[in-house]
Write an enzyme that holds these catalytic residues in place. Structure first.
Site, PDB file in Angstrom:
ATOM      1  CB  THR A  12       0.615  -4.394  10.317  1.00 14.54           C
ATOM      2  OG1 THR A  12       0.217  -4.401   8.949  1.00 14.54           O
ATOM      3  CG2 THR A  12       1.460  -5.616  10.585  1.00 14.54           C
ATOM      4  CB  SER A  55      -3.696   2.645   7.338  1.00 13.21           C
ATOM      5  OG  SER A  55      -2.678   2.272   6.468  1.00 13.21           O
ATOM      6  CB  THR A  86       2.976   1.379   8.172  1.00 15.26           C
ATOM      7  OG1 THR A  86       2.820   0.227   7.334  1.00 15.26           O
ATOM      8  CG2 THR A  86       3.342   0.976   9.581  1.00 15.26           C
ATOM      9  CG  ASP A  87      -0.242   0.230   3.649  1.00 15.64           C
ATOM     10  OD1 ASP A  87       0.949  -0.054   3.861  1.00 15.64           O
ATOM     11  OD2 ASP A  87      -1.086  -0.607   3.265  1.00 15.64           O
TER      12      ASP A  87
HETATM   13  N1  ASP Z   1      -1.514  -2.613   5.157  1.00 14.45           N
HETATM   14  C1  ASP Z   1      -1.226  -2.284   6.534  1.00 14.45           C
HETATM   15  C2  ASP Z   1      -1.996  -1.029   6.927  1.00 14.45           C
HETATM   16  O1  ASP Z   1      -1.580   0.048   6.614  1.00 14.45           O
HETATM   17  C3  ASP Z   1       0.216  -2.082   6.703  1.00 14.45           C
HETATM   18  C4  ASP Z   1       0.658  -1.784   8.112  1.00 14.45           C
HETATM   19  O2  ASP Z   1      -0.070  -1.472   9.001  1.00 14.45           O
HETATM   20  O3  ASP Z   1       1.879  -1.841   8.294  1.00 14.45           O
HETATM   21  O4  ASP Z   1      -2.987  -1.139   7.552  1.00 14.45           O
END
Ligand code: ASP
Length: 320
Positions: A12, A55, A86-87
């Site tokens: 993200t 991710s 973050t995932d």
């Molecule tokens: N779905 C996103 C990812 O992990 C969430 C993020 O980056 O916060 O790529």
């Protein structure tokens, strides 16, 4: 001035929101590039785009590639920052912790809101991470996760909320440091750092979560599917429903290591209970109890132990 390498992998933090539809997706130009001038006062920054993916697309092979890349550039820099979705950020961070043995800090960060959303946290997280990577106090601390002005160890941090900016937390132990307006402050240390050099990740480990009434079918499926190891998020301090036991014994008899963690968010596993499926009997049967690791972290550790060329005793490695 300290030299910091910024490695972008996507997530993200590298995405933008479509102002009409609200959809969040990667854009052709990574928005981090337009922001890197902000950070010149903290460090001399070199920027590399290694991947640009969400991710959930991360794999063990990509983690290994990232680990080797970090290793190959480490001598040129005083610290590194890796941006990541973050995932699965906590998994890549722990994989790096297990497979790198560097004196310089390696800091992972991301964002919960994309670059053009109101209250976007990417720039602030990047600023904090570069600040941490360039700080003398961060030397020797291993792989760190910096989000929301807190510093966490890769070993124990986890994502706890789907959308909140304060999502990254360290259950039981708390963060090891924080970033104030002008300082990087540490107030805890990770006591043990492990290192398992890897050149391959082909030995596969599955992760199951226990639940009331669970039976052995899914446990049996693990060996049929050809996994070389199993981690179970067990009940409480490390117990399992009785109907799983025959299948579990079958796995152990085949020499497939089974590691127990808890599905509880806080605390550590222990062999306390002496009833059918209780921790005492599971340990006697050969189940390995992991101390304080989450299921996804224990899975990566068992995978590293099964894939490393270094001589290791799996049972002892989990009792560090
Ligand atoms: N779905 C996103 C990812 O992990 C969430 C993020 O980056 O916060 O790529």
């Amino acid at each position: 001035m300290k030299k910091v390498l910024l490695i972008n992998t996507g997530g993200t933090i590298a995405m933008s929101e479509d102002q009409t539809t609200g959809k969040v997706s990667p854009s052709s130009e990574n928005p981090i590039h337009t922001q890197s001038a902000f950070f010149n006062k903290f460090a001399e920054l070199t920027v590399v785009d290694l991947f640009n993916m969400p991710s959930p697309h991360m794999t063990e092979e990509r983690m290994l590639e990232l680990s080797h890349y970090v290793q190959s550039r480490a001598a040129e820099f005083d610290g590194m920052v890796i941006t990541h979705g973050t995932d699965t950020l906590e998994e890549t961070a722990y994989f790096l912790e297990l497979t790198l043995d560097l004196p310089i800090p390696v800091v992972l960060t991301g964002a919960m809101r994309s670059s053009n959303e109101i209250g976007s946290d990417g720039l602030a997280n990047l600023r904090s991470s570069i600040f941490v990577a360039a700080a003398d106090a961060s030397q020797g601390k291993g792989v760190l996760v910096v989000m929301n002005e807190e510093i966490h160890t890769a070993t124990y941090v986890t994502k706890t909320h789907t959308t909140n900016l304060a999502t990254f937390q360290t259950p039981t132990f708390g963060p090891i440091g924080l970033i104030s307006k002008n300082q990087v402050l540490y107030f805890q240390n990770l006591l043990r750092q492990e290192y398992y050099p890897l050149t391959k990740v082909d030995q596969r480990v599955a992760l199951l979560k226990a639940y009331a009434g669970m039976d052995g079918d899914i446990v049996q499926a693990i060996s049929q599917a050809g996994y070389q190891g199993l981690v179970i998020e067990g009940l409480g301090a490390g117990n399992l429903p009785p109907k799983t036991l025959t299948a579990l014994d079958g796995l152990l008899a085949q020499g497939i290591p089974v590691v127990m963690v808890s599905r509880a968010f806080n605390g550590v596993t222990e062999d306390v209970y002496d009833y059918v499926g209780g921790g005492k009997q599971l340990r006697q049967a050969g189940v390995i109890f992991a101390q304080g690791l989450s299921g996804v972290k224990a899975r990566l550790k068992l995978m590293a132990l099964l894939n490393t060329d270094a001589p290791v005793n799996i049972q002892e490695a989990f009792h560090l």
